[in-house]
Design a protein around this motif. Structure first.
Motif, PDB file in Angstrom:
ATOM      1  N   TYR A  60     -26.168  16.998  17.743  1.00 45.56           N
ATOM      2  CA  TYR A  60     -27.549  17.150  18.191  1.00 45.56           C
ATOM      3  C   TYR A  60     -28.367  18.168  17.380  1.00 45.56           C
ATOM      4  CZ  TYR A  60     -24.577  20.643  20.235  1.00 45.56           C
ATOM      5  OH  TYR A  60     -23.620  21.603  20.375  1.00 45.56           O
ATOM      6  N   GLU A  75     -29.360  22.311  21.692  1.00 45.91           N
ATOM      7  CA  GLU A  75     -28.839  22.054  23.023  1.00 45.91           C
ATOM      8  C   GLU A  75     -29.963  21.609  23.956  1.00 45.91           C
ATOM      9  OE1 GLU A  75     -28.383  25.060  21.532  1.00 45.91           O
ATOM     10  OE2 GLU A  75     -26.232  25.124  21.070  1.00 45.91           O
ATOM     11  N   CYS A  76     -29.591  20.824  24.950  1.00 40.08           N
ATOM     12  CA  CYS A  76     -30.541  20.382  25.976  1.00 40.08           C
ATOM     13  C   CYS A  76     -30.503  21.376  27.133  1.00 40.08           C
ATOM     14  CB  CYS A  76     -30.185  18.978  26.459  1.00 40.08           C
ATOM     15  SG  CYS A  76     -30.408  17.689  25.221  1.00 40.08           S
ATOM     16  N   HIS A  77     -31.454  22.282  27.142  1.00 33.86           N
ATOM     17  CA  HIS A  77     -31.502  23.294  28.204  1.00 33.86           C
ATOM     18  C   HIS A  77     -32.444  22.904  29.333  1.00 33.86           C
ATOM     19  CE1 HIS A  77     -29.091  26.142  25.969  1.00 33.86           C
ATOM     20  NE2 HIS A  77     -29.893  26.056  24.934  1.00 33.86           N
ATOM     21  N   ASN A 124     -34.724  19.833  29.004  1.00 37.11           N
ATOM     22  CA  ASN A 124     -35.064  18.414  29.004  1.00 37.11           C
ATOM     23  C   ASN A 124     -34.073  17.676  28.113  1.00 37.11           C
ATOM     24  OD1 ASN A 124     -36.020  18.483  26.207  1.00 37.11           O
ATOM     25  ND2 ASN A 124     -37.859  19.503  27.019  1.00 37.11           N
ATOM     26  N   THR A 125     -34.219  16.360  28.045  1.00 40.13           N
ATOM     27  CA  THR A 125     -33.266  15.519  27.314  1.00 40.13           C
ATOM     28  C   THR A 125     -33.749  15.168  25.911  1.00 40.13           C
ATOM     29  OG1 THR A 125     -34.224  13.454  28.161  1.00 40.13           O
ATOM     30  CG2 THR A 125     -32.513  14.504  29.510  1.00 40.13           C
ATOM     31  N   ASP A 126     -34.698  15.899  25.374  1.00 42.42           N
ATOM     32  CA  ASP A 126     -35.334  15.527  24.103  1.00 42.42           C
ATOM     33  C   ASP A 126     -34.337  15.288  22.979  1.00 42.42           C
ATOM     34  OD1 ASP A 126     -37.759  15.661  25.319  1.00 42.42           O
ATOM     35  OD2 ASP A 126     -38.453  17.491  24.310  1.00 42.42           O
ATOM     36  N   HIS A 127     -33.331  16.147  22.856  1.00 44.66           N
ATOM     37  CA  HIS A 127     -32.418  16.050  21.719  1.00 44.66           C
ATOM     38  C   HIS A 127     -31.423  14.901  21.883  1.00 44.66           C
ATOM     39  CE1 HIS A 127     -34.348  19.630  20.411  1.00 44.66           C
ATOM     40  NE2 HIS A 127     -33.898  20.339  21.437  1.00 44.66           N
ATOM     41  N   VAL A 128     -31.074  14.573  23.112  1.00 41.89           N
ATOM     42  CA  VAL A 128     -30.300  13.355  23.363  1.00 41.89           C
ATOM     43  C   VAL A 128     -31.167  12.131  23.105  1.00 41.89           C
ATOM     44  CG1 VAL A 128     -29.296  11.953  25.214  1.00 41.89           C
ATOM     45  CG2 VAL A 128     -28.569  14.318  24.918  1.00 41.89           C
ATOM     46  N   ASP A 129     -32.431  12.204  23.514  1.00 38.05           N
ATOM     47  CA  ASP A 129     -33.344  11.086  23.296  1.00 38.05           C
ATOM     48  C   ASP A 129     -33.495  10.773  21.806  1.00 38.05           C
ATOM     49  OD1 ASP A 129     -33.753  10.885  26.016  1.00 38.05           O
ATOM     50  OD2 ASP A 129     -35.620  12.026  26.013  1.00 38.05           O
ATOM     51  N   SER A 139     -25.115  19.435  26.194  1.00 41.80           N
ATOM     52  CA  SER A 139     -25.870  19.175  27.423  1.00 41.80           C
ATOM     53  C   SER A 139     -25.313  19.848  28.668  1.00 41.80           C
ATOM     54  CB  SER A 139     -25.923  17.658  27.668  1.00 41.80           C
ATOM     55  OG  SER A 139     -26.483  16.982  26.576  1.00 41.80           O
ATOM     56  N   CYS A 169     -29.006  13.858  31.227  1.00 39.09           N
ATOM     57  CA  CYS A 169     -28.608  13.315  29.926  1.00 39.09           C
ATOM     58  C   CYS A 169     -27.752  12.064  30.099  1.00 39.09           C
ATOM     59  CB  CYS A 169     -27.863  14.372  29.122  1.00 39.09           C
ATOM     60  SG  CYS A 169     -28.925  15.731  28.545  1.00 39.09           S
TER      61      CYS A 169
END
Length: 462
Positions: free
Chosen positions: A202, A205-207, A209-214, A236, A244
């Protein structure tokens, strides 16, 4: 006559399992299993004549564990010896996939030549070609945007590795944060075969929201090869894992090439000098310096304070550090989710590292299956055998069927557990025997042959 007959074997039959679909006929079955010429020759109730017989009463005979995300040896700087692969073998792994997170540790031709020179490996190896490895090799700074000429050069090097048998391409976005979405797409433009695998660490890290997984879901949808979200736990497990997983599960309904891997520890590990530990990281995690453990001299097993942290980053940037920053409940969610695989993300430097390199799979089977009843044994085994085998097109591995490779891990379900901790990489308990190609590699938890593995080139749609 068979070479080996395993009697009273309790083994997983995965039925007609499809990713994410429960109740598909998976079960544990009991039978005798015959091995000949490195293959499973017989499964049934009879006892055909065999040169050797092993009684597996009370044990589980599993396909050899397949680690879809680990980090191979660094032969060029640490010598032609095995550290990571031996730990892999001791915890029941028979096939490991290296070259992850963009951080391939040496050119593929060098890696293959060392395996040949050493007469084999403790485990079978497949290798992804690491994008960051070649990016850094061109002298591109972590925060520097690549030129078109540099992108073409990197892509040419990646495709050269593909021609040598690499099974795909990996990215470590967080390690080179100037890497754009378009830069990754450019690198993958010539990778047309949908059976290759692309994986990515990634962007951050997704702290909240899910932006980086998205972003990774979008990348998967934009390419033809399969796409693997690397070590979801470390990306996540900060109170947002449920969100996530919802995003990933929904996306997988539309994109069958998408999946993820995760490991069963609430601490991650990477190099202290990497961009992961740049200014603002502690605030993002909500921790202090003393949540960071160093792993090598002069700070072996020392928790940081501000002075030690900055000294290590400046003077020992290639030292592995362990960050205790993740939430256990989120770790469990990622493991028990119907989708997803278990992988170690195991990495070593100078013979030391995070205990996941030595305990991941026994920990899942001991802690999450036996002790916590968080998921059934067959489901756990599927996540570390059948699923990664199919993901890597290893159609003769990851299952116990007549004609399949006799890569087997035999363990005691009542005792199996990880024993490694953050100061000592002790071998696990409960791994009784491991076979690679029908040959005995582990007996009584001890290595008896550490040269049975080989390099496995990209398998295509075999």
């Amino acid at each position: 006559m068979l070479d080996l007959l395993i009697v009273n074997a309790l083994y997983p039959d995965f039925g007609n399992y499809k990713t994410g679909k429960a109740n598909s006929g998976s079960s544990l079955k009991k039978a005798n299993i015959g091995i000949m010429d490195g293959k499973i020759e017989y499964i049934g109730e009879a006892e055909p004549e065999a040169a050797s017989v092993f009684d597996a009463e009370g044990l589980v005979v599993s396909p050899g564990f397949i680690d879809i995300h680990m980090h191979e040896e660094r032969f060029t700087t640490e010598g032609k010896k095995y550290f990571a692969a031996k730990c892999m073998l001791e915890m029941g792994v028979t096939t490991a996939i290296g070259g992850n997170c963009g951080t391939q540790r040496q050119p593929l031709d060098v890696f293959k030549s060392v395996l040949d020179e050493l007469g084999g490996s403790p485990v079978n190896y497949m290798i992804q070609s690491g994008y960051n490895f070649f990016r850094v090799g061109l002298g591109v700074d972590h925060h520097e945007v690549t030129s078109l000429a540099q992108r073409i050069k990197i892509r040419d090097q990646l495709m050269n590795e593909i021609s040598q048998g690499a099974c795909g391409i990996s990215f470590g976005i967080e390690y080179d944060p100037s890497m754009t979405f378009d830069e990754m797409l450019f690198a993958l433009r010539e990778l047309e075969d949908p059976n290759y695998i692309v994986s990515a660490h990634y962007r951050d890290e997704c702290h909240v929201n899910t932006d980086h997984v998205d972003e990774m879901i979008r990348l998967s949808a934009a390419i033809k090869p399969k796409f693997q979200i690397s070590h979801l736990s470390s990306g996540s497990a900060y109170g947002i894992m449920g969100d996530c997983l919802d995003r990933i599960n929904e996306a997988m309904e539309k994109d069958p090439g998408l999946n993820y891997d995760t490991y069963p520890y609430n601490a991650f590990s990477t190099y202290i000098g990497s961009t992961v530990f740049e200014d603002g990281c502690l605030e993002g995690w909500g921790v202090n310096y003393n949540s960071i453990l160093l792993t090598d001299d002069p700070y072996r097993n020392v928790y940081c304070d501000e002075k030690i942290f900055h000294d290590a980053r400046e003077n020992y940037p290639n030292m592995l550090a362990v960050a205790f920053v993740m939430q256990e409940d989120d770790i469990r969610k990622a493991i028990v989710n119907p989708n997803g695989m278990v992988a170690s993300d195991g990495i070593m430097a100078s013979g030391s590292g995070h205990p996941r390199i030595a305990g991941t799979f026994p920990r899942v089977l001991g802690k999450y299956v036996r002790e916590e009843n968080a998921l059934p044994l067959v489901d756990a085994l599927r996540k570390i055998t059948l699923e990664p085998a199919d993901r890597m097109n290893l159609r003769s591995k990851g299952r116990i069927l007549e004609g399949c490779d006799a890569d087997l891990t035999i363990f005691n379900p009542d005792t199996i557990i990880d024993k490694a901790d953050f100061s000592h990489l002790e071998a696990p308990e409960g791994i009784e025997r491991v076979y690679i190609g029908g040959e005995l590699a582990i007996e009584g938890g001890k290595i008896v042959n550490d040269r049975l593995g080989r390099f496995i080139p990209y398998q295509g749609n075999k």
